[in-house]
Design a protein around this motif. Structure first.
Motif, PDB file in Angstrom:
ATOM      1  N   LEU A  26       0.844  -1.202   0.000  1.00  0.00           N
ATOM      2  CA  LEU A  26       0.000   0.000   0.000  1.00  0.00           C
ATOM      3  C   LEU A  26       0.881   1.255   0.000  1.00  0.00           C
ATOM      4  O   LEU A  26       1.751   1.414   0.853  1.00  0.00           O
ATOM      5  CB  LEU A  26      -0.886  -0.014   1.255  1.00  0.00           C
ATOM      6  N   VAL A  27       0.660   2.155  -0.974  1.00  0.00           N
ATOM      7  CA  VAL A  27       1.445   3.390  -0.997  1.00  0.00           C
ATOM      8  C   VAL A  27       0.583   4.636  -0.799  1.00  0.00           C
ATOM      9  O   VAL A  27       1.074   5.696  -0.434  1.00  0.00           O
ATOM     10  CB  VAL A  27       2.263   3.542  -2.309  1.00  0.00           C
ATOM     11  N   GLY A  28      -0.715   4.488  -1.076  1.00  0.00           N
ATOM     12  CA  GLY A  28      -1.573   5.664  -0.934  1.00  0.00           C
ATOM     13  C   GLY A  28      -3.032   5.276  -0.786  1.00  0.00           C
ATOM     14  O   GLY A  28      -3.421   4.119  -0.992  1.00  0.00           O
ATOM     15  N   LEU A  29      -3.819   6.273  -0.383  1.00  0.00           N
ATOM     16  CA  LEU A  29      -5.268   6.109  -0.333  1.00  0.00           C
ATOM     17  C   LEU A  29      -5.854   7.324  -1.029  1.00  0.00           C
ATOM     18  O   LEU A  29      -5.418   8.444  -0.782  1.00  0.00           O
ATOM     19  CB  LEU A  29      -5.767   6.113   1.114  1.00  0.00           C
ATOM     20  N   GLU A  30      -6.817   7.085  -1.909  1.00  0.00           N
ATOM     21  CA  GLU A  30      -7.503   8.235  -2.494  1.00  0.00           C
ATOM     22  C   GLU A  30      -8.847   8.377  -1.819  1.00  0.00           C
ATOM     23  O   GLU A  30      -9.642   7.432  -1.787  1.00  0.00           O
ATOM     24  CB  GLU A  30      -7.695   8.065  -4.004  1.00  0.00           C
ATOM     25  N   ALA A  31      -9.088   9.545  -1.240  1.00  0.00           N
ATOM     26  CA  ALA A  31     -10.380   9.809  -0.600  1.00  0.00           C
ATOM     27  C   ALA A  31     -11.322  10.348  -1.664  1.00  0.00           C
ATOM     28  O   ALA A  31     -11.038  11.356  -2.307  1.00  0.00           O
ATOM     29  CB  ALA A  31     -10.205  10.825   0.516  1.00  0.00           C
ATOM     30  N   LEU A  32     -12.422   9.654  -1.852  1.00  0.00           N
ATOM     31  CA  LEU A  32     -13.379  10.038  -2.888  1.00  0.00           C
ATOM     32  C   LEU A  32     -14.652  10.582  -2.240  1.00  0.00           C
ATOM     33  O   LEU A  32     -15.264   9.919  -1.396  1.00  0.00           O
ATOM     34  CB  LEU A  32     -13.713   8.820  -3.754  1.00  0.00           C
ATOM     35  N   LEU A  33     -15.015  11.763  -2.664  1.00  0.00           N
ATOM     36  CA  LEU A  33     -16.197  12.422  -2.120  1.00  0.00           C
ATOM     37  C   LEU A  33     -17.451  11.632  -2.481  1.00  0.00           C
ATOM     38  O   LEU A  33     -17.639  11.240  -3.628  1.00  0.00           O
ATOM     39  CB  LEU A  33     -16.282  13.836  -2.716  1.00  0.00           C
ATOM     40  N   ARG A  34     -18.267  11.382  -1.487  1.00  0.00           N
ATOM     41  CA  ARG A  34     -19.542  10.710  -1.725  1.00  0.00           C
ATOM     42  C   ARG A  34     -20.645  11.500  -1.040  1.00  0.00           C
ATOM     43  O   ARG A  34     -20.758  11.496   0.186  1.00  0.00           O
ATOM     44  CB  ARG A  34     -19.497   9.276  -1.172  1.00  0.00           C
ATOM     45  N   MET A  35     -21.441  12.196  -1.850  1.00  0.00           N
ATOM     46  CA  MET A  35     -22.572  12.935  -1.277  1.00  0.00           C
ATOM     47  C   MET A  35     -23.834  12.105  -1.522  1.00  0.00           C
ATOM     48  O   MET A  35     -23.957  11.420  -2.524  1.00  0.00           O
ATOM     49  CB  MET A  35     -22.692  14.307  -1.949  1.00  0.00           C
ATOM     50  N   ARG A  36     -24.741  12.211  -0.570  1.00  0.00           N
ATOM     51  CA  ARG A  36     -25.979  11.434  -0.671  1.00  0.00           C
ATOM     52  C   ARG A  36     -27.202  12.339  -0.748  1.00  0.00           C
ATOM     53  O   ARG A  36     -27.213  13.394  -0.127  1.00  0.00           O
ATOM     54  CB  ARG A  36     -26.156  10.553   0.571  1.00  0.00           C
ATOM     55  N   ASP A  37     -28.217  11.867  -1.440  1.00  0.00           N
ATOM     56  CA  ASP A  37     -29.472  12.622  -1.435  1.00  0.00           C
ATOM     57  C   ASP A  37     -30.279  12.225  -0.201  1.00  0.00           C
ATOM     58  O   ASP A  37     -29.851  11.394   0.595  1.00  0.00           O
ATOM     59  CB  ASP A  37     -30.254  12.413  -2.745  1.00  0.00           C
ATOM     60  N   GLU A  38     -31.468  12.807  -0.078  1.00  0.00           N
ATOM     61  CA  GLU A  38     -32.216  12.582   1.166  1.00  0.00           C
ATOM     62  C   GLU A  38     -32.665  11.141   1.346  1.00  0.00           C
ATOM     63  O   GLU A  38     -32.962  10.708   2.445  1.00  0.00           O
ATOM     64  CB  GLU A  38     -33.399  13.549   1.261  1.00  0.00           C
ATOM     65  N   ASP A  39     -32.679  10.373   0.236  1.00  0.00           N
ATOM     66  CA  ASP A  39     -33.044   8.969   0.362  1.00  0.00           C
ATOM     67  C   ASP A  39     -31.834   8.072   0.624  1.00  0.00           C
ATOM     68  O   ASP A  39     -31.951   6.849   0.654  1.00  0.00           O
ATOM     69  CB  ASP A  39     -33.755   8.494  -0.911  1.00  0.00           C
ATOM     70  N   GLY A  40     -30.659   8.710   0.738  1.00  0.00           N
ATOM     71  CA  GLY A  40     -29.453   7.938   1.033  1.00  0.00           C
ATOM     72  C   GLY A  40     -28.715   7.464  -0.209  1.00  0.00           C
ATOM     73  O   GLY A  40     -27.714   6.769  -0.118  1.00  0.00           O
ATOM     74  N   ASN A  41     -29.228   7.810  -1.388  1.00  0.00           N
ATOM     75  CA  ASN A  41     -28.548   7.388  -2.618  1.00  0.00           C
ATOM     76  C   ASN A  41     -27.370   8.313  -2.931  1.00  0.00           C
ATOM     77  O   ASN A  41     -27.456   9.521  -2.707  1.00  0.00           O
ATOM     78  CB  ASN A  41     -29.524   7.415  -3.807  1.00  0.00           C
ATOM     79  N   ILE A  42     -26.308   7.711  -3.448  1.00  0.00           N
ATOM     80  CA  ILE A  42     -25.122   8.484  -3.808  1.00  0.00           C
ATOM     81  C   ILE A  42     -25.434   9.404  -4.993  1.00  0.00           C
ATOM     82  O   ILE A  42     -26.014   8.969  -5.982  1.00  0.00           O
ATOM     83  CB  ILE A  42     -23.952   7.540  -4.193  1.00  0.00           C
ATOM     84  N   ILE A  43     -25.045  10.659  -4.863  1.00  0.00           N
ATOM     85  CA  ILE A  43     -25.211  11.610  -5.963  1.00  0.00           C
ATOM     86  C   ILE A  43     -23.920  11.579  -6.795  1.00  0.00           C
ATOM     87  O   ILE A  43     -22.845  11.787  -6.250  1.00  0.00           O
ATOM     88  CB  ILE A  43     -25.410  13.044  -5.418  1.00  0.00           C
ATOM     89  N   PRO A  44     -24.023  11.278  -8.092  1.00  0.00           N
ATOM     90  CA  PRO A  44     -22.789  11.244  -8.894  1.00  0.00           C
ATOM     91  C   PRO A  44     -22.042  12.583  -8.794  1.00  0.00           C
ATOM     92  O   PRO A  44     -22.667  13.643  -8.888  1.00  0.00           O
ATOM     93  CB  PRO A  44     -23.290  11.027 -10.329  1.00  0.00           C
TER      94      PRO A  44
END
Ligand code: G
Ligand code: MN
Length: 364
Positions: free
Chosen positions: A146-164
């Motif tokens: 392991l050399v790195g971790l990429e943190a990826l933004l994950r926003m959710r709508d009010e129903d809990g679904n990921i918003i692209p």
């Protein structure tokens, strides 16, 4: 007196259903009226949910006596919505009334219905703590280390679904509001640095994605610098992946800002290299530490041209002592080809799919 009231009445009637957000306030910054579009983007039925805390004129407003017609100026308005406070780019119209008084009409500047939606969605995510990070491992292709971790933004709508991410981010990146997304992401990112307490994270850089336009603005540069200091991070523990979706207007300024980030030990990776505006000239003009080759190269690595292009980038990176990583590796064959060509690091579903921190801990 009657005339002034009539004026206000006709104005509010005509703006009530206007697609742009309009708010009327007085010189004490008290909100007197909002149109339906404002109520929609701030999700409030009542003017009481929203406060104007400050108006910071970006231009000169002309004296009313001289103008006799509504004058306007661009402004950053500091808004408080229930418990969150943020800045909004707006246009303020000072509307003179027949009785020599006046009131202020605030117009939230948005380019399109989509950016209005993006603003509404983002405000809701911030307010309701629906901003999360998923992490994807970056590994040394030969050793699997392991050399790195990429943190990826994950926003959710009010129903809990990921918003692209491409639905909102490009539309609000230029807004002051975006700094709240970065702040919320950094707040979350603290969890990644707590991994040090349980796992050996030596030599692992955790990267956050930002656009070059964001990273080069002084207020953003400072947010990252403050973060590194507050968490007392070692050089190389936090990194930034710089993405670009538009041509960089001021490369010199970007270079200076990036240097400040490097000075506090934040390495910079050029994201999606070889695609869009992420061009070779970035390597010349910006103080970058590593290159992340766009996933299109992994997808077409079997083609001779692609293989030659990767070979070329490998050689450039070696000469300039830059780190290099192949993105989007999904098959063993792609991975083997990257190793054969000499690309040291890789990332992709083959090795690891992005996981939220809870699951990541199980796979470390
Ligand atoms: O632009 P950037 O490289 O930051 O985009 C990362 C995105 O690519 C993430 O949303 C992540 O989920 C996705 N991703 C990561 N690995 C792979 C992969 O192997 N294949 C594909 N198609 N997408 C991937
Ligand atoms: Mn990235």
């Amino acid at each position: 007196m009657k005339i002034a009231q009539d004026q206000e009445f006709y104005l509010t009637e005509s703006l009530k259903q206007h697609p742009s957000a309009f708010i009327i306030f007085d010189k004490d910054l008290r909100i007197k009226w909002m149109n339906n579009s404002s109520k929609y983007i701030f999700t409030c039925d009542d003017e009481k949910d929203l406060k104007i805390k400050g108006v910071f004129s970006l231009g000169e407003s002309k004296k009313l006596e001289e103008v006799k017609i509504a004058s306007s100026f661009e402004s950053n308005i500091e808004i408080q919505l229930r418990n969150i406070t943020f800045f909004l780019r707006s246009r303020v119209h000072e509307v003179p009334l027949e009785d020599n008084s006046s009131f202020f009409l605030l117009e939230v500047i948005t380019n399109s219905k989509e950016s209005l939606e993006a603003m509404k969605g983002t405000i809701a995510c911030i307010e309701h703590d629906r901003i999360d990070l998923a992490y994807q491992k970056q590994i040394d292709l030969k050793s699997g280390k392991l050399v790195g971790l990429e943190a990826l933004l994950r926003m959710r709508d009010e129903d809990g679904n990921i918003i692209p991410n491409d639905k909102f981010i490009p539309l609000i990146e230029g807004e002051s509001l975006f700094s709240l997304v970065v702040m919320a992401s950094l707040e979350k990112l603290k969890e990644a640095f707590e991994l040090k307490n349980e796992f050996d994270m030596k030599g692992v850089t955790t990267y956050l994605n930002v656009s070059a336009h964001t990273a080069m603005q002084d207020n953003f540069t400072n947010i990252f610098i403050d973060f590194v200091k507050a968490l007392d991070l070692e050089p190389g523990e936090l990194g930034l992946e710089i993405t670009e979706t538009a041509e960089l207007a001021d490369v010199k300024k970007a270079g200076e800002s990036f240097q400040k980030l490097k000075d506090v030990g934040i390495p910079l990776a050029i994201d999606d290299f070889g695609a869009g505006y992420s061009s070779l000239s970035y390597l010349r003009d910006l103080p970058v530490d590593s290159v992340k080759l766009d996933k299109v190269f992994a997808q077409t690595i079997s083609e001779k041209t692609t293989a030659e292009l990767i070979k070329f980038v490998v050689s450039v990176c070696e000469t300039l002592s830059l780190n290099m990583l192949g993105e989007g590796i999904e098959t063993d064959d792609q991975k083997e080809k990257f190793i054969k060509i000499g690309c040291p690091n890789g990332q992709g579903y083959l090795m690891h799919r992005p996981e939220f921190i809870k699951d990541l801990k199980k796979s470390l």
